[in-house]
Design an enzyme around this catalytic site. Structure first.
Site, PDB file in Angstrom:
ATOM      1  N   ASN A   6       6.139   7.783  -0.004  1.00 46.90           N
ATOM      2  CA  ASN A   6       5.858   6.970   0.017  1.00 46.90           C
ATOM      3  C   ASN A   6       6.477   5.619  -0.823  1.00 46.90           C
ATOM      4  O   ASN A   6       6.681   5.444  -2.003  1.00 46.90           O
ATOM      5  CB  ASN A   6       4.491   6.297  -0.735  1.00 46.90           C
ATOM      6  CG  ASN A   6       3.924   5.135   0.475  1.00 46.90           C
ATOM      7  OD1 ASN A   6       4.707   4.341   0.601  1.00 46.90           O
ATOM      8  ND2 ASN A   6       2.615   4.521   0.301  1.00 46.90           N
ATOM      9  N   LYS A  58       6.465   2.396   0.196  1.00 44.11           N
ATOM     10  CA  LYS A  58       5.923   1.898  -0.579  1.00 44.11           C
ATOM     11  C   LYS A  58       7.296   0.261   0.011  1.00 44.11           C
ATOM     12  O   LYS A  58       8.401   0.302   1.275  1.00 44.11           O
ATOM     13  CB  LYS A  58       5.652   0.608  -1.398  1.00 44.11           C
ATOM     14  CG  LYS A  58       4.353   1.539  -1.803  1.00 44.11           C
ATOM     15  CD  LYS A  58       3.254   2.073  -2.756  1.00 44.11           C
ATOM     16  CE  LYS A  58       2.492   3.035  -3.218  1.00 44.11           C
ATOM     17  NZ  LYS A  58       1.537   2.660  -4.295  1.00 44.11           N
ATOM     18  N   HIS A  67      -4.374   3.818   3.471  1.00 40.84           N
ATOM     19  CA  HIS A  67      -3.636   4.182   2.184  1.00 40.84           C
ATOM     20  C   HIS A  67      -4.884   2.417   1.308  1.00 40.84           C
ATOM     21  O   HIS A  67      -5.007   1.977   2.155  1.00 40.84           O
ATOM     22  CB  HIS A  67      -2.170   3.530   2.380  1.00 40.84           C
ATOM     23  CG  HIS A  67      -1.307   3.777   0.602  1.00 40.84           C
ATOM     24  ND1 HIS A  67      -1.875   2.943  -0.644  1.00 40.84           N
ATOM     25  CD2 HIS A  67      -0.833   4.129   0.034  1.00 40.84           C
ATOM     26  CE1 HIS A  67      -1.274   2.940  -1.327  1.00 40.84           C
ATOM     27  NE2 HIS A  67      -0.702   4.604  -1.191  1.00 40.84           N
ATOM     28  N   GLU A 118      -3.631   0.470  -0.713  1.00 43.15           N
ATOM     29  CA  GLU A 118      -2.782  -0.664  -0.732  1.00 43.15           C
ATOM     30  C   GLU A 118      -3.480  -1.555   0.875  1.00 43.15           C
ATOM     31  O   GLU A 118      -3.406  -3.161   1.028  1.00 43.15           O
ATOM     32  CB  GLU A 118      -1.674  -0.551  -1.341  1.00 43.15           C
ATOM     33  CG  GLU A 118      -1.575  -0.415  -2.408  1.00 43.15           C
ATOM     34  CD  GLU A 118      -0.262   0.633  -2.934  1.00 43.15           C
ATOM     35  OE1 GLU A 118       0.671   0.034  -1.647  1.00 43.15           O
ATOM     36  OE2 GLU A 118       0.264   1.091  -3.782  1.00 43.15           O
ATOM     37  N   GLU A 140      -6.352  10.285  -2.743  1.00 42.91           N
ATOM     38  CA  GLU A 140      -5.352   9.028  -3.858  1.00 42.91           C
ATOM     39  C   GLU A 140      -6.322   8.657  -4.975  1.00 42.91           C
ATOM     40  O   GLU A 140      -7.177   7.231  -4.482  1.00 42.91           O
ATOM     41  CB  GLU A 140      -4.771   8.597  -3.300  1.00 42.91           C
ATOM     42  CG  GLU A 140      -3.285   8.979  -2.163  1.00 42.91           C
ATOM     43  CD  GLU A 140      -2.119   7.757  -2.177  1.00 42.91           C
ATOM     44  OE1 GLU A 140      -1.126   8.300  -2.376  1.00 42.91           O
ATOM     45  OE2 GLU A 140      -2.322   7.296  -1.516  1.00 42.91           O
ATOM     46  N   GLY A 198      -0.159   3.766  -9.316  1.00 43.97           N
ATOM     47  CA  GLY A 198       0.817   2.675  -9.856  1.00 43.97           C
ATOM     48  C   GLY A 198       0.543   2.678 -11.665  1.00 43.97           C
ATOM     49  O   GLY A 198       0.999   1.846 -12.282  1.00 43.97           O
ATOM     50  N   SER A 212       0.025   8.141  -9.320  1.00 44.17           N
ATOM     51  CA  SER A 212       1.177   8.972 -10.728  1.00 44.17           C
ATOM     52  C   SER A 212       1.729  10.304 -10.882  1.00 44.17           C
ATOM     53  O   SER A 212       1.762  10.767 -12.222  1.00 44.17           O
ATOM     54  CB  SER A 212       0.117   8.669 -12.222  1.00 44.17           C
ATOM     55  OG  SER A 212       0.182   7.120 -12.248  1.00 44.17           O
TER      56      SER A 212
HETATM   57  P1  13P Z   1       1.993   6.100  -7.594  1.00 43.87           P
HETATM   58  O1  13P Z   1       3.404   7.240  -7.758  1.00 43.87           O
HETATM   59  O2  13P Z   1       3.564   4.940  -7.864  1.00 43.87           O
HETATM   60  O3  13P Z   1       0.951   6.355  -8.456  1.00 43.87           O
HETATM   61  O4  13P Z   1       2.122   5.769  -6.014  1.00 43.87           O
HETATM   62  C1  13P Z   1       1.115   6.554  -5.605  1.00 43.87           C
HETATM   63  C2  13P Z   1       0.974   5.957  -3.484  1.00 43.87           C
HETATM   64  O5  13P Z   1       0.031   5.159  -3.455  1.00 43.87           O
HETATM   65  C3  13P Z   1       1.010   6.881  -2.598  1.00 43.87           C
HETATM   66  O6  13P Z   1       0.720   7.034  -1.891  1.00 43.87           O
END
Ligand code: 13P
Length: 251
Positions: A9, A11, A96, A98, A168, A174, A213
């Site tokens: 992803n 982002k 997601h 976010e 997740e 993150g 992560s």
């Molecule tokens: P990170 O791998 O940067 O923690 O993000 C995970 C994520 O949100 C994947 O969709």
């Protein structure tokens, strides 16, 4: 036998030039064996056609990070599942954290997005997961159960035959602090058991990937868990070498 899946992803990262470099690294390093992990990259909307074109004829598939729940019409700034299919996407991340946190997407709209994706023959990657407060309050299963239930009640258990679920935990995204393999396994097992109450065969075939992560250094131990079928990778998917290591760790 579930084929592992690793999805990157991206982002809101990348540029035409950066994407070209990253894709070149992936194409050169990917292990295209059918028994290896299935690999997907999910760039921002605007780069989808270009990334699809660059990956044509390679084993790497392309997904979107979001989709409209609506089929079309006056929805400024949105893209429909039909449009994503039109430009060559095969997967779509739905729900997601976010999107849930920053854009107020609730369980109901996420369930409608999931259904819209399936309606176009694309594969939804349904994200579920609890916040740190929810984990500390002991409500991880209640939260994840509620998130699953919204989709199950709208789309039905049969829809999970063509879906992927991503666990997740919000506190691991993150932050550099991944769930331990045991913590991930426990929630993955809970998710599979919940689907199994509707259909045992679909639950057994369902790919449940872990996100939060994931790095080259922790991927192997996470993916070694019996109910962890790969990963949804954020930050580490932007580094070609590391993402390839993660893909290799999945199978
Ligand atoms: P990170 O791998 O940067 O923690 O993000 C995970 C994520 O949100 C994947 O969709």
């Amino acid at each position: 036998m579930r084929r592992p899946l690793v999805a990157g992803n991206w982002k809101m990262h990348g540029s035409t030039a950066e994407n070209a470099v990253l894709i070149e690294q992936l194409i050169n390093g990917i292990d295209g064996r059918r028994e290896g992990a299935e690999v997907v990259v999910c760039p921002p909307f605007v780069y989808l056609p270009e990334v699809v074109r660059r990956l044509k004829g390679t084993p790497v598939r392309v997904g979107a990070q979001n989709v409209s729940a609506e089929p079309g019409g006056a929805f400024t700034g949105e893209a429909s599942a039909a449009m994503l299919k039109d430009v060559g996407c095969e997967y779509v991340i739905v729900g997601h954290s976010e999107r849930r946190a920053h854009y107020r997407e609730d369980d109901a709209v996420i369930a409608r997005k999931f259904r819209a994706v399936l309606g176009q023959g694309l594969v939804p990657i349904l994200c579920v997961g609890e916040t740190l407060d929810e984990r500390e309050a002991g409500s991880t299963e209640a939260v994840v159960g509620r998130q699953l239930e919204a989709v199950l009640s709208l789309a039905g258990v049969a829809s999970f035959a063509r879906a992927v679920v991503a666990y997740e935990p919000v506190w691991a995204i993150g932050t550099g602090k991944n769930a331990s393999p045991d913590q991930a396994q426990a929630v993955h097992r809970f998710i599979r058991d919940r689907i199994a109450t509707g259909d045992g065969k679909i639950a057994g075939d369902l790919r449940i990937v872990y996100g939060g992560s994931v790095k080259a250094g922790n991927a192997a131990e996470l993916f070694a868990q019996p109910d962890v079928d790969g990963g949804l990778v954020g930050g580490a998917s932007l580094k070609g070498d590391e993402f390839l290591e993660i893909c290799a760790a999945a199978g």
